[in-house]
Design a protein around this motif. Structure first.
Motif, PDB file in Angstrom:
ATOM      1  N   TYR A  79       0.841  -1.476   0.033  1.00  0.00           N
ATOM      2  CA  TYR A  79      -0.282   0.014   0.405  1.00  0.00           C
ATOM      3  C   TYR A  79       1.233   1.391  -0.485  1.00  0.00           C
ATOM      4  O   TYR A  79       1.053   2.282  -0.448  1.00  0.00           O
ATOM      5  CB  TYR A  79      -0.863   0.119   1.339  1.00  0.00           C
ATOM      6  N   PHE A  80       1.561   1.643   1.051  1.00  0.00           N
ATOM      7  CA  PHE A  80       2.876   2.673   1.021  1.00  0.00           C
ATOM      8  C   PHE A  80       3.905   2.180  -0.521  1.00  0.00           C
ATOM      9  O   PHE A  80       4.614   3.215  -0.734  1.00  0.00           O
ATOM     10  CB  PHE A  80       3.329   2.369   2.010  1.00  0.00           C
ATOM     11  N   SER A  81       4.176   1.273  -0.691  1.00  0.00           N
ATOM     12  CA  SER A  81       5.600   1.337  -1.752  1.00  0.00           C
ATOM     13  C   SER A  81       4.589   0.364  -2.838  1.00  0.00           C
ATOM     14  O   SER A  81       4.284  -0.929  -2.883  1.00  0.00           O
ATOM     15  CB  SER A  81       6.483   0.381  -1.546  1.00  0.00           C
ATOM     16  N   PRO A  82       4.574   1.030  -4.321  1.00  0.00           N
ATOM     17  CA  PRO A  82       4.009   0.752  -5.849  1.00  0.00           C
ATOM     18  C   PRO A  82       4.660  -0.531  -5.991  1.00  0.00           C
ATOM     19  O   PRO A  82       4.683  -1.242  -6.933  1.00  0.00           O
ATOM     20  CB  PRO A  82       4.586   1.970  -5.931  1.00  0.00           C
ATOM     21  N   ARG A  83       6.659  -0.481  -5.268  1.00  0.00           N
ATOM     22  CA  ARG A  83       7.382  -1.726  -6.434  1.00  0.00           C
ATOM     23  C   ARG A  83       6.781  -2.891  -5.878  1.00  0.00           C
ATOM     24  O   ARG A  83       7.334  -3.868  -6.784  1.00  0.00           O
ATOM     25  CB  ARG A  83       8.239  -1.334  -5.723  1.00  0.00           C
ATOM     26  N   TYR A  91      -5.736 -15.952  -3.722  1.00  0.00           N
ATOM     27  CA  TYR A  91      -6.878 -15.366  -2.639  1.00  0.00           C
ATOM     28  C   TYR A  91      -7.843 -15.736  -3.944  1.00  0.00           C
ATOM     29  O   TYR A  91      -8.495 -17.198  -3.073  1.00  0.00           O
ATOM     30  CB  TYR A  91      -7.092 -14.546  -2.211  1.00  0.00           C
ATOM     31  N   LEU A 127     -10.061   1.779  14.141  1.00  0.00           N
ATOM     32  CA  LEU A 127      -8.456   1.579  15.144  1.00  0.00           C
ATOM     33  C   LEU A 127      -9.242  -0.200  15.540  1.00  0.00           C
ATOM     34  O   LEU A 127      -7.842  -0.771  16.118  1.00  0.00           O
ATOM     35  CB  LEU A 127      -8.600   2.387  16.721  1.00  0.00           C
ATOM     36  N   VAL A 182      -9.689  -2.672  13.453  1.00  0.00           N
ATOM     37  CA  VAL A 182      -9.292  -3.388  12.855  1.00  0.00           C
ATOM     38  C   VAL A 182      -7.932  -3.218  12.439  1.00  0.00           C
ATOM     39  O   VAL A 182      -7.303  -4.119  12.349  1.00  0.00           O
ATOM     40  CB  VAL A 182      -9.764  -2.521  10.861  1.00  0.00           C
ATOM     41  N   VAL A 183      -7.239  -2.338  12.914  1.00  0.00           N
ATOM     42  CA  VAL A 183      -6.050  -2.240  13.172  1.00  0.00           C
ATOM     43  C   VAL A 183      -5.928  -2.986  13.725  1.00  0.00           C
ATOM     44  O   VAL A 183      -3.898  -4.260  14.005  1.00  0.00           O
ATOM     45  CB  VAL A 183      -5.094  -0.601  13.010  1.00  0.00           C
ATOM     46  N   SER A 194      -6.045  -7.105  13.106  1.00  0.00           N
ATOM     47  CA  SER A 194      -4.942  -7.380  12.012  1.00  0.00           C
ATOM     48  C   SER A 194      -4.287  -7.304  12.327  1.00  0.00           C
ATOM     49  O   SER A 194      -2.785  -8.303  11.994  1.00  0.00           O
ATOM     50  CB  SER A 194      -5.146  -5.844  10.805  1.00  0.00           C
ATOM     51  N   LEU A 195      -3.324  -6.452  12.800  1.00  0.00           N
ATOM     52  CA  LEU A 195      -1.919  -6.311  13.804  1.00  0.00           C
ATOM     53  C   LEU A 195      -1.352  -7.473  15.006  1.00  0.00           C
ATOM     54  O   LEU A 195      -0.889  -8.225  14.561  1.00  0.00           O
ATOM     55  CB  LEU A 195      -1.846  -5.520  14.785  1.00  0.00           C
TER      56      LEU A 195
END
Lengths: 236, 350
Positions: A21-25, A37, A214, A216-217, A220-221
């Motif tokens: 999500y943060f790194s397009p690579r 999936y 929060l 969900v965070v 997920s964590l």
């Protein structure tokens, strides 16, 4: 090991999805995880179909309560699968592929599958959805009883919103005298409805949504750290 | 007679095991303030960078220079506009992990009672007394939805109590993957309760992926079997009220929970207990009573504090923007940039 490998896959896939999500690579890795999936879900669908047949066959065999519905379910399932797989009524898409009768799409307009969807499935689903109006009425009847001050406030607010949704000035100003200039009397009930929806309802919804985000965070964590394994039956 | 389970609360740690450094209250606030400060600084630093990039695009530079400044999305290592959101995420995750560690080392955390979860044992007991089965619906979405996972964790707890009481539990699912996970959860719960013979996979089955087909099947089962308790925990859409009203019509005690704000009013109107949004995700921690999971709940509270700070700062900035004088030409871009890093970069994830 039977728990470790699934947890490892879940943790790795989860981290890849998050970092991508943060790194397009890493987008390609994310797409790969999503494709896997889809593959797993498709295989699971086969298990689901098999489970459906076994479950209802057993109900028919045991003559359990409502076994007739199981028979209807199995017949409908079989007919749908056969009609869809055999492409009953499907015509080739072009003149060039006349020698390939199965080249058309199974949901092609005019085919047996399309007919079943349009004239059997859609009306049934629409009927179920339409029944929701009656369920709303019965739930509202119970919920909007003026038992205490809070319930009265809820009732009044709900009535304002309901009437405001009509958008009909003749209804909202039914008992008001007409102004001297000859225009229709104006009751700002529509504006009040908008104010209630945009101010109070939105504020309440946003508060819940922040809590949900929060939650969900944190959940997920727990999964990403491998601490939550209840979806795999826990640690037993 | 009080039948509900006692509210879980961590015991006081023994003085010998306590980590005095972490137990000091100011340190927790320092951690939070540190993460907030990092977020704010990153946002403030990122805004001029982004503004500079926008100005580069606006000037008459060559296409190559612009391409050098803004390489294609797939080639960039980091998505710059998402950096403040990244730090916010890291900040909240760090706070959650720190709180988890504090809980593991014995820090006492208070978690407010959740009526819906305390009523689970009451609902199972009622079903046992009436000799009627229970229904658990884990939503209508697949296992990739976090709501479904949260619902399955509650299923595990419900199944454990049901196994102890030997009360039949029916779990119809809309997805085959959810069925598999639900079977694992119920089997694990039966083992944990010391009743492996309780698990019968025929009670956890797949119905259909179709929303209203599933509703028709479940409602038909409810009218025939008359369950004494119904649980709806997961992701729900328009079917929520149909299920809840049917449960109400057959006289079942109902406990619902979803993160879908649009469906919450329906559950509140038709069910006896409703877990509102975050309470669904807190359920597994609350029910298990494990220190690590309760610590995570406390970490969420710090996240809420961060949200409050951001809302207050954002509101003040927006108010200041609205009352401060603006240029006559009309564009409010200068004023917009003041709140840009909160509204767009942090809260909307870049």
């Amino acid at each position: 090991m039977s728990k470790f490998i699934p947890v490892l896959i879940a943790v790795l896939a989860g981290w890849v999805m998050m970092i991508a999500y943060f790194s397009p690579r890493l987008l390609s890795s994310r797409q790969l995880a999503e494709e896997w999936y889809t593959i797993v879900a498709t295989i699971a669908m086969l298990f689901g179909g098999a489970n459906l047949c076994l479950h209802h066959l057993k109900k028919i065999s045991d003559r359990e309560a409502g076994w007739g519905f199981s028979a209807v379910t199995l017949i409908a399932f079989t007919v749908t699968v056969v009609v869809g797989l055999l492409k009953v009524g499907v015509v080739p898409e072009s003149v060039k592929s006349l020698n390939r009768p199965w080249s058309g799409q199974f949901q092609q307009e005019g085919s047996a599958f399309w007919w079943m969807y349009e004239y059997l499935f859609s009306p049934i689903v629409a009927t179920m959805f339409a029944m929701l109006a009656f369920y709303v009425a019965s739930a509202a009847f119970r919920a909007f009883r003026a038992k205490n001050v809070e319930a009265v406030l809820l009732l009044v607010t709900a009535l304002i919103v309901l009437v405001g949704q009509t958008k009909d000035r003749e209804i909202t100003s039914l008992f008001l005298p007409a102004p001297s200039d000859g225009t229709a009397p104006y009751v700002p009930i529509g504006d009040l409805t908008e104010f209630i929806r945009k101010t109070f309802v939105t504020a309440g919804q946003r508060a819940i949504m922040i809590g949900v985000a929060l939650g969900v965070v944190a959940t997920s964590l727990r999964i990403l750290l491998g601490q939550d394994r209840t979806y795999l039956g826990g640690d037993e | 007679m009080e039948t509900v389970k006692e509210f879980p609360r961590l015991k006081q740690p023994s003085p010998g095991r306590r980590r005095r450094t972490f137990d000091r209250l100011p340190l927790r606030f320092l951690l939070l303030l540190g993460s907030l400060l990092a977020t704010a600084l990153t946002g403030l630093v990122a805004t001029p960078v982004l503004t500079a990039q926008e100005s580069v695009v606006e000037t008459e530079e060559t296409v190559e220079e612009v391409a050098e400044e803004n390489p294609p999305a797939g080639q960039r290592l980091v998505d710059l506009p998402k950096i403040p959101f990244f730090f916010l995420t890291v900040g909240i995750c760090t706070t959650v992990i720190v709180c988890t560690e504090l809980a593991r080392h014995g820090s006492p955390f208070y978690v407010r009672p959740i009526a819906g979860l305390r009523a689970i044992e009451e609902a199972v007991g009622r079903s046992t007394e009436m000799g009627r089965p229970m229904l658990f619906v884990p939503g209508i979405q697949d296992i990739n939805e976090i709501d479904t996972v949260a619902g399955l964790t509650v299923l595990s707890s419900v199944a454990k109590v049901a196994a102890e009481y030997d009360t039949p539990l029916e779990v119809p699912t809309t997805r085959a993957l959810v069925m598999t996970a639900a079977r694992e959860a119920v089997q694990g719960a039966a083992l944990a309760a010391g009743r492996p013979d309780y698990f019968n996979e025929e009670h956890v089955y797949y119905v259909t992926d179709e929303q209203f087909g599933y509703v028709a099947s479940v409602c038909g089962w409810m009218y025939r079997e008359k369950p004494a308790a119904c649980f709806y925990l997961g992701k729900f859409y328009a079917e929520s009220l149909i299920l809840a009203e049917t449960g109400n019509a057959v006289g079942a005690i109902q406990i619902a929970g979803t993160a879908e704000t649009a469906q919450l009013p329906f559950f509140v109107a038709a069910c006896d207990y409703t877990l509102l949004g975050e309470e669904l995700f807190a359920a597994s921690a609350y029910l298990s009573g494990e220190p690590a999971q309760l610590g995570m709940l406390k970490g969420q509270d710090f996240g809420k504090l961060a949200a409050i700070v951001l809302i207050v700062v954002g509101s003040l900035l927006a108010t200041w923007d609205s009352i401060s004088p603006r240029p006559m030409e009309g564009t409010d871009s200068a004023a917009h940039r003041r709140t840009y890093w909160i509204t767009d970069l942090i809260l909307k994830g870049g």
